[in-house]
Design a protein around this motif. Sequence first.
Motif, PDB file in Angstrom:
ATOM      1  N   PRO A  79      -5.303  40.519 -37.546  1.00  0.00           N
ATOM      2  CA  PRO A  79      -5.365  39.580 -36.408  1.00  0.00           C
ATOM      3  C   PRO A  79      -4.757  39.957 -35.476  1.00  0.00           C
ATOM      4  O   PRO A  79      -5.373  39.508 -34.190  1.00  0.00           O
ATOM      5  N   GLU A  80      -3.581  40.890 -35.445  1.00  0.00           N
ATOM      6  CA  GLU A  80      -3.118  41.326 -34.360  1.00  0.00           C
ATOM      7  C   GLU A  80      -3.947  42.170 -33.544  1.00  0.00           C
ATOM      8  O   GLU A  80      -3.951  42.471 -32.410  1.00  0.00           O
ATOM      9  N   ALA A 127      -7.175  42.242 -33.605  1.00  0.00           N
ATOM     10  CA  ALA A 127      -8.287  41.675 -32.817  1.00  0.00           C
ATOM     11  C   ALA A 127      -7.735  41.230 -31.555  1.00  0.00           C
ATOM     12  O   ALA A 127      -8.716  41.323 -30.460  1.00  0.00           O
ATOM     13  N   ARG A 128      -6.559  40.714 -31.379  1.00  0.00           N
ATOM     14  CA  ARG A 128      -6.151  40.404 -30.020  1.00  0.00           C
ATOM     15  C   ARG A 128      -5.826  41.338 -29.233  1.00  0.00           C
ATOM     16  O   ARG A 128      -6.023  41.405 -28.019  1.00  0.00           O
ATOM     17  N   ALA A 129      -5.382  42.353 -29.637  1.00  0.00           N
ATOM     18  CA  ALA A 129      -4.862  43.673 -28.993  1.00  0.00           C
ATOM     19  C   ALA A 129      -6.288  44.523 -28.441  1.00  0.00           C
ATOM     20  O   ALA A 129      -6.248  44.956 -27.318  1.00  0.00           O
ATOM     21  N   ASP A 164      -9.088  42.961 -27.242  1.00  0.00           N
ATOM     22  CA  ASP A 164      -9.315  42.523 -25.912  1.00  0.00           C
ATOM     23  C   ASP A 164      -8.461  42.891 -24.809  1.00  0.00           C
ATOM     24  O   ASP A 164      -8.927  43.179 -23.756  1.00  0.00           O
ATOM     25  N   TRP A 165      -7.169  42.970 -25.120  1.00  0.00           N
ATOM     26  CA  TRP A 165      -6.289  43.568 -24.122  1.00  0.00           C
ATOM     27  C   TRP A 165      -6.496  45.062 -23.836  1.00  0.00           C
ATOM     28  O   TRP A 165      -6.432  45.495 -22.610  1.00  0.00           O
ATOM     29  N   ARG A 212      -9.620  45.401 -21.513  1.00  0.00           N
ATOM     30  CA  ARG A 212      -9.280  45.030 -20.135  1.00  0.00           C
ATOM     31  C   ARG A 212      -8.429  45.997 -19.486  1.00  0.00           C
ATOM     32  O   ARG A 212      -8.804  46.427 -18.370  1.00  0.00           O
TER      33      ARG A 212
END
Length: 296
Positions: free
Chosen positions: A58-59, A61-63, A65-66, A69
Motif C-alpha cells: 500500500p505504501e 502504491a502511494r509512493a 504516484d509521487w 511526479r
Amino acid sequence: MLDKLDMFIAVARERHFGRAAESLGITQPTLSAGIKQLEDQLGVQLIFRGSRFGGLTPEGARALDWARRITGDARQLREEMRSVRHGLSGQIRLAVIPTALSLAARLAARVNARHPKVRFTILSRPSRDILAMLEGFEIDAGLSYLDNEPLGRVETEALTEERLVLVCAAGSPLAGRAEIGWAELDGARLALMTPDMQNRRIVNQAFMAAGVAPDAVIESNSIIALIANVGEGDWVTVLPDDIARVLAAGKGLSLVPMAPLAHRVAHCVGLVVPQRAPHTPVIEALLEEARRMRVD
C-alpha cells in the motif's frame, strides 16, 4: 534519489525485476540494491518480493504516484535548463495508433526542421495503451483518436479528420468506383484490424450502422500485414486514406472512398499530452507545431 525512483518506476511498470533491469540497462543485483536503498531512505517497504515480484505494498502504491511526479518534474527542469544554455533539445517519446504513423512522421519532421536537436522515439500502440502509458509517464505524448472514446485528463490538439477508404486489388470489381457503401461489403472477404484497435471498433460501428455484421477472415494489428494480404488475394480492407495511400503506393492496389452514413464516419485524430502546466519546452514545441500543422 532520482535514479532509485527510476528503478522503482521500472519495476512497477514491468512487474518483473529482470525485465525492469534490462529496460534500464543495469544488472538485476544493481536494481535490487537500488530498491532496497530507496526503501531504507523512505523507511517503508515498497514492494512485496520473495523469489519474484509480488506487487506493490500500500505504501508502494502511494509512493509510485509521487515517484512519477518527481521524476517528471526533474526531467522538465533538466530540459528547461538545457534549452536556456544550448537551445531546444531533448527526446520526445511518442506513442501512435498504427493508422496515424504517417501523420506522426510528418509531425516529427516538422518539429525537427525547426529544432534539429530534438530527437524522437516513435512507438506503434493501441489507443488504450497510449492513455495508460501517458498516465504512467512512459511516454511524453501520443497521437490518437480524440472523439470516439473517453480520453481522461489530458490536453489535446486536433490534427486531421480521418477518412476511411476501401483497399482492394486493382482488378477487383470494386476498384475504380467513386465511392462504395458499407452495405455493399456484406459477404466480402474482409481483412481488418484486431478488435483491440480503436480503428476496428470504428469500422465495426460503421458496418453495424449499415445493418452489416462484419466477418473478418483475417485480423491483424499490423496495417502492413493487411495491405500484404489484399495484394496477395481477393481480400479487401478498410483503412484511413492517409496511411492507406502511403502503404498501397506501387502495389497495384485501388483505394475507393467509403460512402458517408447518417452518422459521422470521419473521426478526429490529434496530439494527446498529459494535462500539466507548464509543459516542458520540447512538448510545448510539439504542441505549437501541431497547431501550425492543423492550419496548414
